[in-house]
Design a protein around this motif. Structure first.
Motif, PDB file in Angstrom:
ATOM      1  N   TYR A   4      11.749   1.716  16.470  1.00 10.14           N
ATOM      2  CA  TYR A   4      11.775   2.019  14.848  1.00 10.14           C
ATOM      3  C   TYR A   4      11.290   0.909  14.263  1.00 10.14           C
ATOM      4  O   TYR A   4      10.547   1.129  13.339  1.00 10.14           O
ATOM      5  N   GLN A   5      11.925  -0.190  14.442  1.00  3.27           N
ATOM      6  CA  GLN A   5      11.672  -1.431  13.802  1.00  3.27           C
ATOM      7  C   GLN A   5      10.199  -1.910  14.093  1.00  3.27           C
ATOM      8  O   GLN A   5       9.456  -2.360  12.837  1.00  3.27           O
ATOM      9  N   SER A   6       9.738  -1.648  15.180  1.00  9.59           N
ATOM     10  CA  SER A   6       8.476  -1.944  15.410  1.00  9.59           C
ATOM     11  C   SER A   6       7.311  -0.930  14.596  1.00  9.59           C
ATOM     12  O   SER A   6       6.345  -1.385  13.885  1.00  9.59           O
ATOM     13  N   ARG A   7       7.818   0.147  14.796  1.00  5.88           N
ATOM     14  CA  ARG A   7       7.064   1.269  13.820  1.00  5.88           C
ATOM     15  C   ARG A   7       7.197   0.941  12.325  1.00  5.88           C
ATOM     16  O   ARG A   7       6.059   0.909  11.402  1.00  5.88           O
ATOM     17  N   GLN A   8       8.338   0.442  11.844  1.00  5.29           N
ATOM     18  CA  GLN A   8       8.394   0.081  10.269  1.00  5.29           C
ATOM     19  C   GLN A   8       7.684  -1.128   9.937  1.00  5.29           C
ATOM     20  O   GLN A   8       7.106  -0.977   9.048  1.00  5.29           O
ATOM     21  N   LEU A   9       7.634  -2.003  10.883  1.00  9.78           N
ATOM     22  CA  LEU A   9       6.742  -3.349  10.528  1.00  9.78           C
ATOM     23  C   LEU A   9       5.172  -2.777  10.573  1.00  9.78           C
ATOM     24  O   LEU A   9       4.597  -3.214   9.618  1.00  9.78           O
ATOM     25  N   ASP A  10       4.787  -2.192  11.572  1.00 12.30           N
ATOM     26  CA  ASP A  10       3.462  -1.481  11.512  1.00 12.30           C
ATOM     27  C   ASP A  10       3.063  -0.817  10.228  1.00 12.30           C
ATOM     28  O   ASP A  10       2.180  -0.997   9.680  1.00 12.30           O
ATOM     29  N   ALA A  11       4.112   0.112   9.726  1.00 11.49           N
ATOM     30  CA  ALA A  11       3.833   0.808   8.575  1.00 11.49           C
ATOM     31  C   ALA A  11       3.595  -0.044   7.251  1.00 11.49           C
ATOM     32  O   ALA A  11       3.133   0.157   6.637  1.00 11.49           O
ATOM     33  N   LEU A  12       4.540  -1.026   7.176  1.00 13.86           N
ATOM     34  CA  LEU A  12       4.560  -1.845   6.075  1.00 13.86           C
ATOM     35  C   LEU A  12       3.358  -2.976   6.084  1.00 13.86           C
ATOM     36  O   LEU A  12       2.977  -3.520   5.077  1.00 13.86           O
ATOM     37  N   GLY A  13       2.599  -2.928   7.032  1.00 17.50           N
ATOM     38  CA  GLY A  13       1.355  -3.814   7.169  1.00 17.50           C
ATOM     39  C   GLY A  13       0.316  -3.144   6.345  1.00 17.50           C
ATOM     40  O   GLY A  13      -0.723  -3.818   6.122  1.00 17.50           O
ATOM     41  N   ASP A  14       0.407  -2.061   5.987  1.00 15.63           N
ATOM     42  CA  ASP A  14      -0.806  -1.538   5.176  1.00 15.63           C
ATOM     43  C   ASP A  14      -0.307  -1.635   3.428  1.00 15.63           C
ATOM     44  O   ASP A  14       0.884  -1.221   3.077  1.00 15.63           O
ATOM     45  N   ALA A  15      -1.216  -2.051   2.807  1.00 19.47           N
ATOM     46  CA  ALA A  15      -1.021  -2.439   1.426  1.00 19.47           C
ATOM     47  C   ALA A  15      -0.849  -0.965   0.362  1.00 19.47           C
ATOM     48  O   ALA A  15       0.019  -0.927  -0.279  1.00 19.47           O
ATOM     49  N   THR A  16      -1.396   0.169   0.958  1.00 21.14           N
ATOM     50  CA  THR A  16      -1.153   1.290   0.314  1.00 21.14           C
ATOM     51  C   THR A  16       0.076   1.831   0.442  1.00 21.14           C
ATOM     52  O   THR A  16       0.814   2.511  -0.243  1.00 21.14           O
ATOM     53  N   ARG A  17       0.544   1.523   1.847  1.00 22.25           N
ATOM     54  CA  ARG A  17       1.942   2.243   2.230  1.00 22.25           C
ATOM     55  C   ARG A  17       2.999   1.259   1.457  1.00 22.25           C
ATOM     56  O   ARG A  17       3.955   1.979   1.115  1.00 22.25           O
ATOM     57  N   ARG A  18       2.838   0.047   1.151  1.00 20.05           N
ATOM     58  CA  ARG A  18       3.663  -0.664   0.737  1.00 20.05           C
ATOM     59  C   ARG A  18       3.606  -0.253  -0.958  1.00 20.05           C
ATOM     60  O   ARG A  18       4.879  -0.018  -1.666  1.00 20.05           O
ATOM     61  N   ALA A  19       2.584   0.038  -1.517  1.00 18.70           N
ATOM     62  CA  ALA A  19       2.622   0.617  -2.731  1.00 18.70           C
ATOM     63  C   ALA A  19       3.346   1.936  -3.058  1.00 18.70           C
ATOM     64  O   ALA A  19       3.982   2.273  -4.098  1.00 18.70           O
ATOM     65  N   ILE A  20       3.056   2.781  -2.148  1.00 18.61           N
ATOM     66  CA  ILE A  20       3.622   3.975  -2.213  1.00 18.61           C
ATOM     67  C   ILE A  20       5.264   4.024  -2.047  1.00 18.61           C
ATOM     68  O   ILE A  20       6.011   4.439  -2.849  1.00 18.61           O
ATOM     69  N   LEU A  21       5.618   3.066  -1.148  1.00 22.13           N
ATOM     70  CA  LEU A  21       7.152   2.637  -1.157  1.00 22.13           C
ATOM     71  C   LEU A  21       7.484   2.030  -2.427  1.00 22.13           C
ATOM     72  O   LEU A  21       8.646   2.221  -2.823  1.00 22.13           O
ATOM     73  N   ALA A  22       6.783   1.050  -3.226  1.00 23.99           N
ATOM     74  CA  ALA A  22       7.237   0.878  -4.121  1.00 23.99           C
ATOM     75  C   ALA A  22       7.395   1.792  -5.673  1.00 23.99           C
ATOM     76  O   ALA A  22       8.223   1.916  -6.317  1.00 23.99           O
ATOM     77  N   ARG A  23       6.488   2.574  -5.266  1.00 23.75           N
ATOM     78  CA  ARG A  23       6.515   3.856  -6.518  1.00 23.75           C
ATOM     79  C   ARG A  23       7.670   4.501  -6.073  1.00 23.75           C
ATOM     80  O   ARG A  23       8.400   5.018  -6.988  1.00 23.75           O
ATOM     81  N   LEU A  24       8.158   4.861  -4.815  1.00 26.25           N
ATOM     82  CA  LEU A  24       9.202   5.478  -4.632  1.00 26.25           C
ATOM     83  C   LEU A  24      10.437   4.812  -5.026  1.00 26.25           C
ATOM     84  O   LEU A  24      11.486   5.514  -4.921  1.00 26.25           O
ATOM     85  N   LEU A  25      10.511   3.411  -4.797  1.00 27.27           N
ATOM     86  CA  LEU A  25      11.783   2.983  -5.278  1.00 27.27           C
ATOM     87  C   LEU A  25      11.944   3.350  -6.835  1.00 27.27           C
ATOM     88  O   LEU A  25      13.218   3.396  -7.390  1.00 27.27           O
ATOM     89  N   LYS A  26      11.080   3.995  -7.624  1.00 27.84           N
ATOM     90  CA  LYS A  26      11.309   4.329  -8.884  1.00 27.84           C
ATOM     91  C   LYS A  26      11.815   5.667  -8.978  1.00 27.84           C
ATOM     92  O   LYS A  26      12.373   6.038  -9.885  1.00 27.84           O
ATOM     93  N   GLY A  27      12.013   6.414  -7.917  1.00 27.09           N
ATOM     94  CA  GLY A  27      12.351   7.956  -7.875  1.00 27.09           C
ATOM     95  C   GLY A  27      11.415   8.580  -6.810  1.00 27.09           C
ATOM     96  O   GLY A  27      10.496   8.325  -6.518  1.00 27.09           O
ATOM     97  N   SER A  28      12.032  10.012  -6.695  1.00 24.09           N
ATOM     98  CA  SER A  28      11.361  10.726  -5.576  1.00 24.09           C
ATOM     99  C   SER A  28      10.188  11.250  -6.393  1.00 24.09           C
ATOM    100  O   SER A  28       9.824  11.337  -7.503  1.00 24.09           O
ATOM    101  N   ALA A  29       9.165  11.701  -5.276  1.00 24.05           N
ATOM    102  CA  ALA A  29       7.882  12.188  -5.777  1.00 24.05           C
ATOM    103  C   ALA A  29       7.417  13.038  -4.843  1.00 24.05           C
ATOM    104  O   ALA A  29       7.333  12.835  -3.820  1.00 24.05           O
ATOM    105  N   SER A  30       6.587  14.007  -5.414  1.00 22.53           N
ATOM    106  CA  SER A  30       5.893  14.821  -4.299  1.00 22.53           C
ATOM    107  C   SER A  30       4.411  14.197  -3.971  1.00 22.53           C
ATOM    108  O   SER A  30       3.989  13.331  -4.866  1.00 22.53           O
ATOM    109  N   VAL A  31       3.862  14.946  -3.113  1.00 26.17           N
ATOM    110  CA  VAL A  31       2.279  14.411  -2.691  1.00 26.17           C
ATOM    111  C   VAL A  31       1.373  14.526  -3.880  1.00 26.17           C
ATOM    112  O   VAL A  31       0.610  13.371  -4.215  1.00 26.17           O
ATOM    113  N   GLY A  32       1.567  15.441  -4.854  1.00 23.48           N
ATOM    114  CA  GLY A  32       0.639  15.556  -6.016  1.00 23.48           C
ATOM    115  C   GLY A  32       1.147  14.583  -6.930  1.00 23.48           C
ATOM    116  O   GLY A  32      -0.214  13.950  -7.540  1.00 23.48           O
TER     117      GLY A  32
END
Length: 100
Positions: A4-32
């Motif tokens: 899981y740690q390996s998958r997590q590091l791979d997932a964090l390697g993408d700028a868009t995914r990091r930006a999605i995580l940063a957005r979700l830090l502000k609160g939950s959200a739907s795909v839309g």
């Protein structure tokens, strides 16, 4: 490092995914809602969310007919434990040098 740690590091390697995580830090959200914040298609956002969910960095829940995504705190605890081993090693090395 566990799988899981390996998958997590791979997932964090993408700028868009990091930006999605940063957005979700502000609160939950739907795909839309998330799609409104990014210059990519809704299916592309969904693909990023799937990768983040597989890495246990986010969770989702049903809310009516939509899925709502949020940060998975326990997933980040695992990642923090991985990085803490390096921090502990660095602090030990610093302490040793300071005592010399």
């Amino acid at each position: 490092m566990n799988s899981y740690q390996s998958r997590q590091l791979d997932a964090l390697g993408d700028a868009t995914r990091r930006a999605i995580l940063a957005r979700l830090l502000k609160g939950s959200a739907s795909v839309g809602r998330l799609s409104e914040a990014f210059p990519i298609s809704r299916p592309a956002v969904s693909q990023h969310l799937r990768i983040l969910k597989d890495a246990r960095l986010i969770t989702d829940r049903a809310e009516g007919t939509r899925r709502v995504y949020e940060i998975h705190r326990e997933g980040f605890d695992s990642l923090r434990a991985y990085f803490d081993q390096f921090w502990t090693s660095a602090l030990d090395a610093f302490k040793q040098k300071a005592e010399e």
